[in-house]
Design an enzyme around this catalytic site. Sequence first.
Site, short mmCIF file in Angstrom:
data_model
loop_
_atom_site.label_atom_id
_atom_site.label_comp_id
_atom_site.label_asym_id
_atom_site.label_seq_id
_atom_site.Cartn_x
_atom_site.Cartn_y
_atom_site.Cartn_z
CG HIS A 119 29.95 68.94 42.37
ND1 HIS A 119 29.02 69.32 43.32
CD2 HIS A 119 30.52 70.09 41.94
CE1 HIS A 119 29.04 70.64 43.45
NE2 HIS A 119 29.92 71.13 42.61
CB CYS A 154 52.51 55.87 38.05
SG CYS A 154 51.45 57.10 38.84
P1 NAD Z 1 22.51 69.74 50.22
O1 NAD Z 1 22.73 68.58 51.14
O2 NAD Z 1 23.17 71.02 50.51
O3 NAD Z 1 20.94 70.05 50.09
C1 NAD Z 1 19.99 69.06 49.87
C2 NAD Z 1 18.62 69.72 50.05
O4 NAD Z 1 17.63 68.80 49.61
C3 NAD Z 1 18.29 70.07 51.50
O5 NAD Z 1 17.68 71.34 51.54
C4 NAD Z 1 17.29 68.98 51.89
O6 NAD Z 1 16.39 69.40 52.90
C5 NAD Z 1 16.60 68.75 50.58
N1 NAD Z 1 15.99 67.43 50.44
C6 NAD Z 1 16.33 66.28 51.07
N2 NAD Z 1 15.55 65.27 50.63
C7 NAD Z 1 14.71 65.81 49.72
C8 NAD Z 1 13.67 65.26 48.90
N3 NAD Z 1 13.34 63.97 48.97
N4 NAD Z 1 13.02 66.09 48.06
C9 NAD Z 1 13.34 67.42 47.99
N5 NAD Z 1 14.30 67.98 48.75
C10 NAD Z 1 14.99 67.19 49.60
O7 NAD Z 1 22.83 69.21 48.77
P2 NAD Z 1 23.39 70.00 47.52
O8 NAD Z 1 22.77 71.35 47.44
O9 NAD Z 1 23.28 69.04 46.39
O10 NAD Z 1 24.92 70.21 47.88
C11 NAD Z 1 25.65 69.13 48.41
C12 NAD Z 1 26.91 68.76 47.66
O11 NAD Z 1 27.22 67.45 48.05
C13 NAD Z 1 26.73 68.68 46.18
O12 NAD Z 1 27.70 69.50 45.64
C14 NAD Z 1 26.97 67.23 45.78
O13 NAD Z 1 28.12 67.14 44.95
C15 NAD Z 1 27.34 66.49 47.03
N6 NAD Z 1 26.49 65.34 47.40
C16 NAD Z 1 26.02 64.48 46.45
C17 NAD Z 1 25.22 63.40 46.81
C18 NAD Z 1 24.72 62.48 45.73
O14 NAD Z 1 25.37 62.35 44.69
N7 NAD Z 1 23.57 61.85 45.89
C19 NAD Z 1 24.89 63.19 48.16
C20 NAD Z 1 25.39 64.08 49.12
C21 NAD Z 1 26.18 65.16 48.72
ZN ZN Z 2 49.27 56.75 38.12
#
Ligand code: NAD
Ligand code: ZN
Length: 248
Positions: A119, A154
Amino acid sequence: MELERAAEMLRGANKIMLFTGAGVSTESGIPDFRGPEGVWTKVDPSEFTLQQFVASADTRRRSWAMRADSTVMEAKPNPAHLAIVRLWQAGRMIGCVTQNIDELHRQAGLPDEAIVELHGTALRAGCLDCDNEWPTAEIMTRVSGGDDDPHCECGGIIKALTISFGQPMPRHEMERASEMAARCDAALSVGSTLSVYPAAYIPLEAKERGVPYGIINVGHTDQDHLADFRIEGKAGVVLPALVEALSA
Ligand code: NAD
Ligand code: ZN
């Protein structure tokens, strides 16, 4: 117990594919999307599609303002990221496919060859019309100086190099991820609800080949019923313990 069973199933594996989500970074102070404190409990994801970002200056202003409040730029790796680096250094991993945009796997010391960022990254920004790119920090300086809808020289709109809803997946990264899924000898999903597609197909591609598949997460995931083992708990606690058990 589940940790011992997991270590047993992964014992002979030396091409483990990690698949990580926002949950591996919550212990670094970055909120996830769908956890109990997640971003989507506060804002509506349909407001932040690529199409909406392009169409509306107001959405862009709000999106940059949210980025200014975000902890992503200052976050540091936590014990979960460091445990993954130890597993790599022990020669047990094929790589880590991440949905995260925070670059914390890289900051923890995982080499580029071992990381697939499905992503994109929040730490760089680019012009939607030409090839210009900048560190996001530079754009944030413009935003905080009053340029709240920054544009390229641009004339193009500037956007963080993250993959938004409605935006195509990066082809090269998808190919690298599928290749890892095709060659790994075990797969482990950590800190993801496994509900964002096409990313969530990646661990399934491995599972369908019949290799052991495990899930570590706080709370339910959409693939729990497919996992050969599942450990409920924090990534920053469970992963170091599992990596320790594997090296014993
Ligand atoms: P999600 O938010 O859908 O799921 C996160 C999961 O992790 C939840 O089930 C939550 O309960 C669990 N969780 C939270 N803390 C935890 C821990 N300490 N240990 C284990 N589990 C834990 O996230 P996703 O499935 O990654 O999808 C979200 C989308 O959002 C992704 O595509 C991503 O690109 C983006 N995102 C990225 C970030 C980042 O880069 N840190 C943060 C938020 C969202
Ligand atoms: Zn540009």
